[in-house]
Write a protein that holds these residues in place. Structure first.
Motif, short mmCIF file in Angstrom:
data_model
loop_
_atom_site.label_atom_id
_atom_site.label_comp_id
_atom_site.label_asym_id
_atom_site.label_seq_id
_atom_site.Cartn_x
_atom_site.Cartn_y
_atom_site.Cartn_z
N VAL A 1 32.49 29.95 -56.52
CA VAL A 1 32.31 30.28 -55.11
C VAL A 1 33.68 30.36 -54.44
O VAL A 1 34.63 29.71 -54.87
CB VAL A 1 31.41 29.25 -54.37
CG1 VAL A 1 29.99 29.25 -54.93
CG2 VAL A 1 32.00 27.85 -54.44
N GLU A 2 33.75 31.19 -53.43
CA GLU A 2 35.02 31.38 -52.72
C GLU A 2 35.41 30.11 -51.96
O GLU A 2 34.56 29.41 -51.43
CB GLU A 2 34.86 32.51 -51.69
CG GLU A 2 34.92 33.91 -52.32
CD GLU A 2 36.23 34.18 -53.02
OE1 GLU A 2 37.30 33.88 -52.42
OE2 GLU A 2 36.19 34.68 -54.16
N ILE A 3 36.70 29.86 -51.91
CA ILE A 3 37.21 28.76 -51.10
C ILE A 3 37.98 29.37 -49.93
O ILE A 3 38.82 30.25 -50.13
CB ILE A 3 38.17 27.86 -51.91
CG1 ILE A 3 37.43 27.23 -53.09
CG2 ILE A 3 38.78 26.78 -51.01
CD1 ILE A 3 38.35 26.48 -54.06
N ASP A 4 37.66 28.90 -48.73
CA ASP A 4 38.39 29.38 -47.56
C ASP A 4 39.53 28.38 -47.30
O ASP A 4 39.29 27.25 -46.91
CB ASP A 4 37.41 29.45 -46.37
CG ASP A 4 38.09 29.98 -45.13
OD1 ASP A 4 39.29 30.30 -45.20
OD2 ASP A 4 37.42 30.08 -44.09
N HIS A 5 40.76 28.84 -47.55
CA HIS A 5 41.90 27.91 -47.46
C HIS A 5 42.44 27.76 -46.04
O HIS A 5 43.37 27.00 -45.81
CB HIS A 5 43.03 28.35 -48.40
CG HIS A 5 42.69 28.14 -49.85
ND1 HIS A 5 42.62 26.90 -50.42
CD2 HIS A 5 42.39 29.03 -50.83
CE1 HIS A 5 42.30 27.02 -51.70
NE2 HIS A 5 42.15 28.30 -51.97
N GLU A 6 41.87 28.51 -45.09
CA GLU A 6 42.40 28.44 -43.71
C GLU A 6 42.27 27.06 -43.12
O GLU A 6 41.28 26.39 -43.29
CB GLU A 6 41.64 29.46 -42.82
CG GLU A 6 42.06 30.90 -43.09
CD GLU A 6 43.56 31.11 -43.01
OE1 GLU A 6 44.13 30.88 -41.94
OE2 GLU A 6 44.18 31.51 -44.03
#
Ligand code: ADP
Ligand code: MG
Length: 366
Positions: A361-366
């Motif tokens: 799954v994508e990780i949102d690093h913001e």
């Protein structure tokens, strides 16, 4: 020449299938584009041969469609599909000469004899069979027989696709490498769609521009060798691609901390939030041995690990470590010293993959 589309395709060898495990091919959708050099990579028993045999028409799928350039071909027998298939073991006529064996697929479709001669000479040249052309096939070595078998698959240039089912298994390792190069050359010269089945990642990546990784009857990822390495879509791709494969940690989120068993992992806020938000008990973090940072002395954000042993492989070493109860591997280059006893590890955030129920799954690093 054709684009091959597999639509809601599934296959079982059982008459009364009950669970997904009863299917050799679990429902899949897939497209092989015209002119591509593809590998179908996966462990023994995952359904590779079943899939090829469905494409060539040797096997009728339990459900779903096979389309060539958008036309449904389910009802067409293998002869009507214009596909060449090369198997793991030689399929040749022992009593015929090598020349006649190679000529057979062409004569079969009534190719003029002058053209037959031209193609046979060309293919014999590529496969280095010219000196054997007059010999009876039964007098050949196992390697030579398989080369003839491959030649029979390559001799027609009007086929929609050529399917190779682990064709180099019986070939001696040195010749293997050479033949793989030849196949690549042939692909570049004729631009025929080729699907090459193998369980060997090196073989897959030297032949193919794009690799379909198959696992338990499904294509779990279709990508370039680089994509499979950098962003495996499924934990199986992580394990299977790379040497050694990707490290995985079963992780949980407790009291604001990310834990692998009882050991806290030092990860950035994006990764932490993603793990906190995961709606499953099957959550894993993955990192490739190449991307684990190994330090000899404590560093900011470093996790203390035990060094169990190291394997010196010349230009690099594989270090076997334990972080709490979890074993992991790191690859370090020859210019870096192998730590003794303890090491301090960092996992760069952008190199971590998060896997929920085995899928990335994508990780949102913001
Ligand atoms: P691979 O080529 O990847 O090794 P196969 O397509 O040969 O895998 O096999 C996929 C699964 O289907 C395996 O579990 C295998 O045992 C089963 N299988 C293959 N052929 C048959 C058959 N003719 N009858 C019954 N089961 C089969
Ligand atoms: Mg097979």
């Amino acid at each position: 020449m054709a684009e091959i589309t597999l639509k809601s395709l599934a296959h079982t060898y059982l008459s009364d299938p009950k669970s997904p495990e009863d299917y050799a091919i679990r429902e899949m959708n897939h497209v092989w584009h015209q002119g591509g050099a593809y590998a179908l990579l996966g462990p023994s028993g995952c359904g590779k041969s079943t899939l090829l045999n469905i494409i060539s028409g040797l096997l009728e799928p339990s459900s779903g469609d096979v389309l060539f350039d958008g036309e449904r071909v389910n009802a067409l027998p293998p002869e009507g599909r214009n596909i060449a298939q090369v198997f793991q073991f030689p399929v040749i006529y022992d009593t015929m000469t090598v020349y006649d064996n190679l000529a057979f697929p062409l004569r079969n479709v009534k190719t003029p004899e002058a053209r037959v001669h031209e193609r046979v000479m060309e293919v014999a040249d590529v496969l280095e069979l010219t000196a054997q052309l007059k010999r009876k096939a039964k007098n050949l070595t196992a390697d030579e027989k398989q080369k003839v078998s491959m030649g029979r698959g390559l001799v027609r240039d009007d086929v929609s696709a050529i399917l190779f089912d682990e064709p180099l298994t019986v070939i001696d390792p040195q010749l293997k490498w050479k033949l793989r190069r030849k196949l690549k050359e042939i692909h570049q010269r004729f631009e025929i769609t080729m699907v090459y089945v193998t369980h060997d990642q090196l073989e897959a990546s030297t032949f193919a521009d794009k690799i379909a990784v198959m696992y338990e009857g499904q294509v779990v990822q279709f990508g370039t060798p680089r994509e499979l390495f950098e962003t495996p879509n499924h934990t199986f791709v992580g394990y299977f691609i790379g040497s050694p494969g990707m490290n995985f940690f079963d992780v949980s989120f407790r009291d604001g901390r990310v834990l692998a068993d009882e050991t806290e992992l030092s990860v950035g806020p994006g990764v932490r939030r993603a793990i906190e938000g995961a709606r499953s008990t099957n959550v894993k973090l993955g990192i490739r041995p190449e991307f684990v940072e190994v330090h000899e002395a404590p560093v900011e954000g470093g996790m203390e690990a035990v060094v169990e042993h190291a394997q010196d492989l010349g230009t690099y070493s594989i270090v076997y470590l334990r972080l709490g109860d979890t074993p992991l591997k790191a690859r370090i280059e020859e210019d870096q010293a192998v730590p003794v006893g303890r090491a301090y590890l960092r996992f760069p955030d952008e190199r971590l993959g998060l896997y929920v129920d085995e899928f990335r799954v994508e990780i949102d690093h913001e």
